[in-house]
Design an enzyme around this catalytic site. Sequence first.
Site, mmCIF file in Angstrom:
data_model
loop_
_atom_site.group_PDB
_atom_site.id
_atom_site.type_symbol
_atom_site.label_atom_id
_atom_site.label_comp_id
_atom_site.label_asym_id
_atom_site.label_seq_id
_atom_site.Cartn_x
_atom_site.Cartn_y
_atom_site.Cartn_z
ATOM 1 N N ARG A 37 8.410 33.659 -30.181
ATOM 2 C CA ARG A 37 8.960 35.680 -30.245
ATOM 3 C C ARG A 37 8.544 36.625 -29.367
ATOM 4 O O ARG A 37 8.764 37.657 -29.645
ATOM 5 C CB ARG A 37 7.742 35.641 -32.076
ATOM 6 C CG ARG A 37 8.389 34.824 -32.945
ATOM 7 C CD ARG A 37 7.798 35.629 -34.260
ATOM 8 N NE ARG A 37 8.545 34.608 -35.836
ATOM 9 C CZ ARG A 37 7.557 33.188 -35.632
ATOM 10 N NH1 ARG A 37 6.897 33.488 -34.755
ATOM 11 N NH2 ARG A 37 7.714 32.381 -36.556
ATOM 12 N N HIS A 119 0.476 23.537 -38.615
ATOM 13 C CA HIS A 119 0.937 23.050 -38.818
ATOM 14 C C HIS A 119 2.049 22.188 -37.882
ATOM 15 O O HIS A 119 2.288 21.894 -37.494
ATOM 16 C CB HIS A 119 2.181 24.110 -37.639
ATOM 17 C CG HIS A 119 2.196 25.635 -38.270
ATOM 18 N ND1 HIS A 119 2.226 27.068 -37.782
ATOM 19 C CD2 HIS A 119 1.769 26.207 -39.350
ATOM 20 C CE1 HIS A 119 1.651 27.918 -38.052
ATOM 21 N NE2 HIS A 119 1.462 27.335 -39.033
ATOM 22 N N CYS A 127 8.729 8.049 -39.783
ATOM 23 C CA CYS A 127 9.896 7.665 -40.658
ATOM 24 C C CYS A 127 10.009 8.771 -42.331
ATOM 25 O O CYS A 127 8.366 8.187 -42.897
ATOM 26 C CB CYS A 127 10.238 5.787 -41.015
ATOM 27 S SG CYS A 127 11.150 5.250 -41.792
ATOM 28 N N CYS A 166 13.027 0.114 -40.626
ATOM 29 C CA CYS A 166 13.641 -0.068 -41.633
ATOM 30 C C CYS A 166 15.281 1.140 -41.166
ATOM 31 O O CYS A 166 15.701 1.369 -42.389
ATOM 32 C CB CYS A 166 13.325 0.861 -42.878
ATOM 33 S SG CYS A 166 12.839 2.452 -42.389
HETATM 34 P P1 NAD Z 1 4.913 33.289 -31.181
HETATM 35 O O1 NAD Z 1 5.755 32.648 -30.663
HETATM 36 O O2 NAD Z 1 4.794 34.079 -32.435
HETATM 37 O O3 NAD Z 1 3.767 34.876 -30.787
HETATM 38 C C1 NAD Z 1 3.624 34.143 -29.518
HETATM 39 C C2 NAD Z 1 2.318 35.530 -29.093
HETATM 40 O O4 NAD Z 1 1.787 34.851 -27.853
HETATM 41 C C3 NAD Z 1 3.805 36.568 -28.085
HETATM 42 O O5 NAD Z 1 2.969 37.561 -29.402
HETATM 43 C C4 NAD Z 1 3.218 36.403 -26.614
HETATM 44 O O6 NAD Z 1 3.051 37.760 -26.558
HETATM 45 C C5 NAD Z 1 1.586 36.289 -26.842
HETATM 46 N N1 NAD Z 1 1.891 35.854 -25.451
HETATM 47 C C6 NAD Z 1 2.778 34.691 -24.510
HETATM 48 N N2 NAD Z 1 1.730 34.026 -23.662
HETATM 49 C C7 NAD Z 1 0.998 34.638 -23.799
HETATM 50 C C8 NAD Z 1 -0.174 34.766 -22.762
HETATM 51 N N3 NAD Z 1 -0.444 34.174 -22.062
HETATM 52 N N4 NAD Z 1 -1.369 34.810 -23.117
HETATM 53 C C9 NAD Z 1 -1.179 36.176 -24.158
HETATM 54 N N5 NAD Z 1 -0.337 36.223 -24.869
HETATM 55 C C10 NAD Z 1 0.612 35.129 -24.882
HETATM 56 O O7 NAD Z 1 3.364 32.525 -31.023
HETATM 57 P P2 NAD Z 1 2.341 31.821 -33.286
HETATM 58 O O8 NAD Z 1 1.920 32.950 -33.873
HETATM 59 O O9 NAD Z 1 1.916 31.036 -32.519
HETATM 60 O O10 NAD Z 1 3.760 31.398 -33.866
HETATM 61 C C11 NAD Z 1 5.038 30.721 -34.804
HETATM 62 C C12 NAD Z 1 4.722 29.450 -34.107
HETATM 63 O O11 NAD Z 1 4.797 28.836 -33.417
HETATM 64 C C13 NAD Z 1 4.211 28.681 -34.832
HETATM 65 O O12 NAD Z 1 3.943 28.296 -36.248
HETATM 66 C C14 NAD Z 1 3.398 27.705 -34.047
HETATM 67 O O13 NAD Z 1 3.435 26.336 -34.462
HETATM 68 C C15 NAD Z 1 4.649 27.532 -33.273
HETATM 69 N N6 NAD Z 1 5.034 27.130 -31.795
HETATM 70 C C16 NAD Z 1 4.522 26.455 -31.126
HETATM 71 C C17 NAD Z 1 4.148 26.251 -30.252
HETATM 72 C C18 NAD Z 1 3.035 24.903 -29.800
HETATM 73 O O14 NAD Z 1 2.855 24.037 -29.833
HETATM 74 N N7 NAD Z 1 3.021 25.012 -27.647
HETATM 75 C C19 NAD Z 1 5.341 26.486 -28.957
HETATM 76 C C20 NAD Z 1 6.007 27.824 -29.862
HETATM 77 C C21 NAD Z 1 5.958 27.289 -31.015
#
Ligand code: NAD
Length: 261
Positions: A37, A119, A127, A166
Amino acid sequence: MDAAVLDAITTAWKEAGTVVVFTGAGMSTESGLPDFRSSQGLWRSRPESLASLTALETQPDDFYYFYQWRIAKLWAVTPNVGHDILAELERHGRVHQLVTQNVDGLHQRAGAQHVLELHGSLRSVSCRRCRKRYDSRQLLQAAEIDEFAYQSGLYRHGAACFCPCCGGALRPDVVLFGESLPDHAWTEAVRWSGKADLFVVLGSSLLVSPANYLPRLAVEQGAKLLMINQEPTPLDGLATWVLREKCGVMLAQLQSGIVNE
Ligand code: NAD
């Protein structure tokens, strides 16, 4: 960062009996995995609706391309300095529980032992018919992650997306939109958040519920809240400290003050 603020945070961290660290996608951007996001996020180019069982059933090519692309990326990266420092703080008894929204497994690959994955995980697939579980690289076999082919409408999901036993459809072991969180991880996350003295948010927009209930719960139960995120979040007003910095950079600054007596 202001030395007095740094000092206040490291003192609070050392004095806290229970430290809970809550991480989001921003924790892993310094490893090269895009978040969802922020202005650089994944969802700018790929609609949220792809992460659902409906998408698997009605748009399987889009669904599988999306996950093959994410799985390939996840296995190509390594934990960053922030993951390493958290694992180190855990070894020193300065982090008692990690709660992550991430599905990349990078905390565990850095050596952290106490990780609750809210998550699920992209490190495995299962599967849908016989429930057999595989390493998620199973989904990549003979798959070409070719963005041009996908964008041109030429990509078709193939045999790698089906169970070798399967023939049922494989799915990533992540919580898809519309599914509930794993019971054990959620119950434990609520329990730990309720008893935290210090609750640290690292790299999360705090827009995803119910996970974003945890920092609020911690504060209601008396925890100090440290927020490290590059962009504002809806819960910044509850925080004792808000640091608009990169997770890895900030943890590197805090580490020695937290570990040293
Ligand atoms: P999000 O993408 O909604 O928010 C990420 C936040 O991190 C943003 O506000 C951004 O400004 C901030 N950010 C980015 N890089 C940063 C850094 N280096 N240091 C500090 N802040 C930083 O992510 P969320 O809140 O985790 O929620 C979204 C969903 O995303 C979750 O359900 C998760 O499962 C999934 N997701 C996971 C991954 C992963 O596993 N790496 C990657 C993408 C999305």
